[in-house]
Design a protein around this motif. Sequence first.
Motif, PDB file in Angstrom:
ATOM      1  N   PRO A   5       2.345  -5.833  -0.535  1.00 33.15           N
ATOM      2  CA  PRO A   5       1.266  -6.024   0.429  1.00 33.15           C
ATOM      3  C   PRO A   5       1.742  -5.523   1.792  1.00 33.15           C
ATOM      4  CG  PRO A   5       2.319  -8.117  -0.103  1.00 33.15           C
ATOM      5  CD  PRO A   5       2.946  -7.084  -0.980  1.00 33.15           C
ATOM      6  N   TYR A   6       0.937  -4.690   2.453  1.00 31.93           N
ATOM      7  CA  TYR A   6       1.417  -4.140   3.730  1.00 31.93           C
ATOM      8  C   TYR A   6       0.365  -4.091   4.837  1.00 31.93           C
ATOM      9  CZ  TYR A   6      -0.282   0.179   1.379  1.00 31.93           C
ATOM     10  OH  TYR A   6      -1.009   1.117   0.703  1.00 31.93           O
TER      11      TYR A   6
ATOM     12  N   LEU B 238     -11.623  -4.369  -0.906  1.00 31.33           N
ATOM     13  CA  LEU B 238     -10.553  -5.266  -0.469  1.00 31.33           C
ATOM     14  C   LEU B 238     -11.020  -6.719  -0.334  1.00 31.33           C
ATOM     15  CD1 LEU B 238      -9.424  -2.412   0.213  1.00 31.33           C
ATOM     16  CD2 LEU B 238      -8.226  -3.445   2.118  1.00 31.33           C
TER      17      LEU B 238
ATOM     18  N   ALA C  35      -1.916  -9.788  -2.573  1.00 31.53           N
ATOM     19  CA  ALA C  35      -1.514  -8.435  -2.982  1.00 31.53           C
ATOM     20  C   ALA C  35      -1.748  -7.425  -1.866  1.00 31.53           C
ATOM     21  CB  ALA C  35      -2.302  -8.012  -4.220  1.00 31.53           C
ATOM     22  N   LEU C  36      -2.527  -7.819  -0.865  1.00 31.36           N
ATOM     23  CA  LEU C  36      -2.896  -6.882   0.200  1.00 31.36           C
ATOM     24  C   LEU C  36      -2.129  -7.114   1.493  1.00 31.36           C
ATOM     25  CD1 LEU C  36      -6.750  -7.040  -0.325  1.00 31.36           C
ATOM     26  CD2 LEU C  36      -5.325  -5.023  -0.696  1.00 31.36           C
TER      27      LEU C  36
END
Length: 270
Positions: A179-180, A193, A200-201
Amino acid sequence: MEIARQKLAESPSARFDAEILLAHVLESSRSFLYANPELELTHKRAEQFKKLVKRRALGQPVAYLTGSSEFWSLPLRVTPAVLIPRPETERLVETALERIPPEADWRIADLGTGSGAIALAIASERQKCEIHATDISPAAIDIARDNARQLGLGHIHFHCGSWGEPLQGKFHLVLSNPPYIDADDPHLRQGDLRFEPETALTPGPDGLDAIRQISQFAGSVLLEGGWLMLEHGWEQGTQCRETLASAGFVEIRTLRDLQGHERVTLGEKD
Ligand code: GLN
């Protein structure tokens, strides 16, 4: 079909989406639809299709509606418990395959595997490698395991836990699509999203948090000459290179995705 297209008109992929959903209802493919343009839907199937179109019109991702997605030409089962694999991530797989010799028996770790996309793609190309995939979400691990079983890729070990925590021993390659996205990035409230697992995001307020943790871990478990490869946001290239440098990596470089954005950074363990 025409009504479905109008309902989905807001989506730039309205026609494509409607076709995928109709093919799903008919348990067939888009090419089947083109080959059978006169096909009449049974009442039951027409109702099923209408329901799916309605959910799509509310924004739900097509992959969650059909329960499937494709990555590296592999059909994968996906649910809202896992991120929908993206084409950008295939860049990470390509980068890894460029460095793993065809007959290598490397130990490889995919951290935060989700649907298993990265681990499965590599396993499908490198039969002799020992691949370990982790995820903190038990639901994700179940899906990844199921995908491996469906694809007959038995040489992957799945572990439930945070990043590298469940793993033991040394590795030749560590890779991850972590996740970034910053927690306050408005993109998280747009498009697909909105329906994907938040963990996960985004790692939280600082989008680089997971990347830092993974780099530290990789620095301690990689063999000399081993590689760390990470996917990251298009504006995180510089910070990613700095993170890898301060974790002791050398030969650091960043590769671009098909849109020309910095997307994958890799470094070699000194
Ligand atoms: N690449 C995804 C997106 O921006 C995010 C995936 C991730 O955070 N790892 O839509």
